[in-house]
Scaffold this motif. Structure first.
Motif, mmCIF file in Angstrom:
data_model
loop_
_atom_site.group_PDB
_atom_site.id
_atom_site.type_symbol
_atom_site.label_atom_id
_atom_site.label_comp_id
_atom_site.label_asym_id
_atom_site.label_seq_id
_atom_site.Cartn_x
_atom_site.Cartn_y
_atom_site.Cartn_z
ATOM 1 N N MET A 77 0.807 -1.217 0.000
ATOM 2 C CA MET A 77 0.000 0.000 0.000
ATOM 3 C C MET A 77 0.839 1.265 0.000
ATOM 4 O O MET A 77 0.327 2.352 -0.273
ATOM 5 C CB MET A 77 -0.951 -0.003 1.200
ATOM 6 N N GLY A 78 2.132 1.133 0.299
ATOM 7 C CA GLY A 78 3.015 2.281 0.301
ATOM 8 C C GLY A 78 3.900 2.336 -0.925
ATOM 9 O O GLY A 78 3.557 2.913 -1.945
ATOM 10 N N LYS A 79 5.034 1.695 -0.848
ATOM 11 C CA LYS A 79 6.063 1.827 -1.875
ATOM 12 C C LYS A 79 5.578 1.435 -3.273
ATOM 13 O O LYS A 79 5.705 2.198 -4.227
ATOM 14 C CB LYS A 79 7.282 0.989 -1.490
ATOM 15 N N VAL A 80 5.033 0.236 -3.389
ATOM 16 C CA VAL A 80 4.663 -0.248 -4.720
ATOM 17 C C VAL A 80 3.476 0.543 -5.287
ATOM 18 O O VAL A 80 3.506 1.017 -6.421
ATOM 19 C CB VAL A 80 4.333 -1.754 -4.679
ATOM 20 N N ASN A 81 2.426 0.696 -4.493
ATOM 21 C CA ASN A 81 1.220 1.365 -4.974
ATOM 22 C C ASN A 81 1.512 2.785 -5.424
ATOM 23 O O ASN A 81 1.098 3.202 -6.516
ATOM 24 C CB ASN A 81 0.160 1.349 -3.872
ATOM 25 N N LYS A 82 2.219 3.539 -4.603
ATOM 26 C CA LYS A 82 2.465 4.942 -4.943
ATOM 27 C C LYS A 82 3.469 5.092 -6.080
ATOM 28 O O LYS A 82 3.422 6.054 -6.836
ATOM 29 C CB LYS A 82 2.948 5.712 -3.709
ATOM 30 N N ARG A 83 4.366 4.124 -6.224
ATOM 31 C CA ARG A 83 5.297 4.188 -7.358
ATOM 32 C C ARG A 83 4.554 3.961 -8.666
ATOM 33 O O ARG A 83 4.847 4.590 -9.682
ATOM 34 C CB ARG A 83 6.404 3.144 -7.189
ATOM 35 N N ILE A 84 3.581 3.059 -8.657
ATOM 36 C CA ILE A 84 2.765 2.832 -9.849
ATOM 37 C C ILE A 84 1.971 4.089 -10.187
ATOM 38 O O ILE A 84 1.905 4.515 -11.346
ATOM 39 C CB ILE A 84 1.822 1.633 -9.644
ATOM 40 N N VAL A 85 1.361 4.697 -9.168
ATOM 41 C CA VAL A 85 0.594 5.928 -9.394
ATOM 42 C C VAL A 85 1.487 7.011 -9.976
ATOM 43 O O VAL A 85 1.121 7.682 -10.955
ATOM 44 C CB VAL A 85 -0.051 6.409 -8.079
ATOM 45 N N ALA A 86 2.664 7.193 -9.399
ATOM 46 C CA ALA A 86 3.570 8.234 -9.869
ATOM 47 C C ALA A 86 3.987 7.996 -11.316
ATOM 48 O O ALA A 86 4.074 8.939 -12.122
ATOM 49 C CB ALA A 86 4.804 8.301 -8.969
ATOM 50 N N THR A 87 4.244 6.736 -11.664
ATOM 51 C CA THR A 87 4.641 6.416 -13.037
ATOM 52 C C THR A 87 3.516 6.706 -14.015
ATOM 53 O O THR A 87 3.740 7.223 -15.111
ATOM 54 C CB THR A 87 5.056 4.936 -13.133
ATOM 55 N N MET A 88 2.282 6.389 -13.623
ATOM 56 C CA MET A 88 1.153 6.642 -14.509
ATOM 57 C C MET A 88 0.889 8.140 -14.677
ATOM 58 O O MET A 88 0.616 8.619 -15.783
ATOM 59 C CB MET A 88 -0.093 5.930 -13.999
ATOM 60 N N VAL A 89 0.991 8.885 -13.585
ATOM 61 C CA VAL A 89 0.802 10.334 -13.670
ATOM 62 C C VAL A 89 1.881 10.948 -14.566
ATOM 63 O O VAL A 89 1.613 11.852 -15.363
ATOM 64 C CB VAL A 89 0.819 10.966 -12.271
ATOM 65 N N ALA A 90 3.110 10.442 -14.451
ATOM 66 C CA ALA A 90 4.189 10.934 -15.298
ATOM 67 C C ALA A 90 3.922 10.649 -16.772
ATOM 68 O O ALA A 90 4.408 11.366 -17.653
ATOM 69 C CB ALA A 90 5.515 10.300 -14.877
ATOM 70 N N ALA A 91 3.136 9.606 -17.037
ATOM 71 C CA ALA A 91 2.784 9.271 -18.422
ATOM 72 C C ALA A 91 1.627 10.134 -18.935
ATOM 73 O O ALA A 91 1.239 10.017 -20.095
ATOM 74 C CB ALA A 91 2.410 7.797 -18.532
ATOM 75 N N GLY A 92 1.082 10.995 -18.075
ATOM 76 C CA GLY A 92 0.041 11.916 -18.508
ATOM 77 C C GLY A 92 -1.372 11.495 -18.181
ATOM 78 O O GLY A 92 -2.327 12.121 -18.647
ATOM 79 N N VAL A 93 -1.529 10.432 -17.380
ATOM 80 C CA VAL A 93 -2.862 9.955 -17.004
ATOM 81 C C VAL A 93 -2.971 9.960 -15.486
ATOM 82 O O VAL A 93 -2.139 9.374 -14.793
ATOM 83 C CB VAL A 93 -3.119 8.532 -17.549
ATOM 84 N N HIS A 94 -3.982 10.617 -14.953
ATOM 85 C CA HIS A 94 -4.136 10.710 -13.508
ATOM 86 C C HIS A 94 -4.684 9.406 -12.935
ATOM 87 O O HIS A 94 -5.585 8.791 -13.507
ATOM 88 C CB HIS A 94 -5.056 11.869 -13.146
ATOM 89 N N ALA A 95 -4.113 9.022 -11.799
ATOM 90 C CA ALA A 95 -4.488 7.771 -11.142
ATOM 91 C C ALA A 95 -4.645 8.017 -9.651
ATOM 92 O O ALA A 95 -4.117 8.995 -9.106
ATOM 93 C CB ALA A 95 -3.426 6.698 -11.398
ATOM 94 N N VAL A 96 -5.359 7.124 -8.986
ATOM 95 C CA VAL A 96 -5.571 7.200 -7.545
ATOM 96 C C VAL A 96 -5.169 5.863 -6.934
ATOM 97 O O VAL A 96 -5.674 4.816 -7.351
ATOM 98 C CB VAL A 96 -7.039 7.518 -7.199
#
Length: 410
Positions: free
Chosen positions: A223-242
């Protein structure tokens, strides 16, 4: 004295001073116990694009007299570095490889170093006319899937082999008008962190035991490291995620498995889709970590495959995709050409009876059948190691598909 120096440094940072030159590096500090040797700045291996690597600066002679002077010297270097970054227009930094990057089974958000997947990553960009033709030829698949909800289970080999690529593929689906939900595990990362904190894995009848200490690591990593890293990568790709955990808004209802020897391992008893629908309706991509809580509030470790299947069924998803480390269902496990591209529920029963589906593939197929029985029209088993297998499977037709599609019985 140290506090006054801190305040002076903060003031200088906020006002953009000083503008002294500084090498291209980051500095990390560790405060040692009283009476120990003065601490030193540590080069963390960071560099800026266009800047030649330089050696870390030597501390002034006064650094040997105590902690205040090293702090001031290091902080001044930090301020100078920040000013340099500002002058460079916020240049993006990249992290050079270090020995720590190769530890255990950690998830690495960077292209792989070798192999066929790495070769694919190094291919030159497609020409504009080729990309345009690809989009045009994908129109039938896009039209069929526009606005559809797709649940993707992401983990295992797909998470270790070029994880950024899969996340960007999910972002692409959202940009193309689909409503993807990404449900992830994180076994390799959990194993790595268990080793780091000195927790030895325990097993009962071949199944992993999740004791209280292990559960703490599982929840922090998933719920911390992996989840937020995935979110950050997706946001960096231009798509907002939660990012969500199964505990958020009671998303995943769970209870402990009957085998009490396994500890804090749970099974899904229900899914509250309200938070998922709210996120999807807002145009965002839900990223779900598979930790849940029981009725007493105890955190439980949930198998990501079964959790994803439950989410797909509860949402009434149009497609359920299970990313694995095999091409799909094979009549002969030694022959990739024996791929079974399409089969229905009755066909699955026959393949199990014939022994074609056996071993570790049976639980994965059962997850797919669970989703189908809950109303999902089609489930897919694809090879997460193959570049863009997710896009190929969803947008392709017939022989163009790269995995196995399991269809719900009419």
């Amino acid at each position: 004295q140290a506090r006054l120096q801190q305040r002076a440094v903060i003031h200088a940072f906020r006002s953009g001073r000083p503008r002294a030159s500084s090498p291209s590096m980051d500095i990390a500090f560790v405060v040692p116990p009283t009476g120990s040797a003065p601490f030193q700045p540590v080069d963390r291996g960071y560099s800026f694009r266009g800047a030649a690597p330089q050696a870390p600066p030597a501390l002034p002679a006064s650094a040997s007299t105590g902690h205040a002077a090293p702090f001031a010297a290091g902080a001044a270097a930090f301020v100078a570095l920040t000013a340099r970054r500002r002058r460079a227009g916020g240049a993006r930094c990249r992290r050079s490889a270090t020995a720590a990057d190769a530890t255990g089974g950690e998830i690495k958000f960077a292209p792989p170093a070798g192999g066929a997947a790495a070769e694919a990553e190094r291919l030159p960009p497609l020409a504009l006319d080729v990309r345009a033709r690809g989009l045009a030829e994908s129109l039938p698949g896009l039209a069929r899937l526009l606005g559809r909800t797709v649940v993707v289970k992401y983990g295992g080999a797909a998470m270790v082999s070029s994880p950024e690529r899969t996340i960007r593929d999910v972002a692409t689906l959202r940009a193309l008008g689909l409503r993807p939900v990404l449900v992830h595990g994180g076994g390799p990362e959990i194993n790595s962190w268990l080793a780091k904190v000195g927790i030895k894995p325990q097993f009962s009848s071949g199944l992993r035991v999740t004791d209280a200490a292990t559960m703490e690591v599982v929840s922090m990593v998933l719920m911390g490291k992996v989840n937020k890293r995935i979110v950050a990568t997706m946001v960096a790709a231009g798509v907002h995620a939660v990012g969500l955990g199964g505990v958020d808004a009671g998303l995943l209802k769970a209870e402990r498995v009957k085998n009490e020897a396994l500890g804090f391992v749970g099974e899904v008893t229900g899914v509250d889709t309200s938070v998922l629908r709210a996120v999807l309706d807002a145009g965002l991509v839900p990223i779900v970590a598979t930790c849940a809580a029981d009725a007493e509030g105890n955190l439980l470790n949930i198998n990501a495959d079964t959790a994803a299947a439950a989410v797909a069924g509860a949402l009434g998803a149009d497609e359920f995709i299970l990313m694995t480390d095999v091409p799909g269902l094979l009549r002969d496990v030694k022959d990739p050409e024996s791929l079974i591209r399409e089969v229905d529920e009755d066909g699955i029963s026959k393949l199990i009876a014939e022994g074609v589906i056996s071993g570790g593939m049976i639980p994965k197929v059962e997850c797919c059948l669970t989703a189908l029985r809950a109303g999902v029209p089609a489930a897919h088993i694809i090879d997460g190691r193959r570049p863009h297998s997710l896009l190929e499977e969803l947008l392709g037709f017939g022989e163009a598909k790269q995995g196995t599609t399991i269809l719900r019985k009419a």
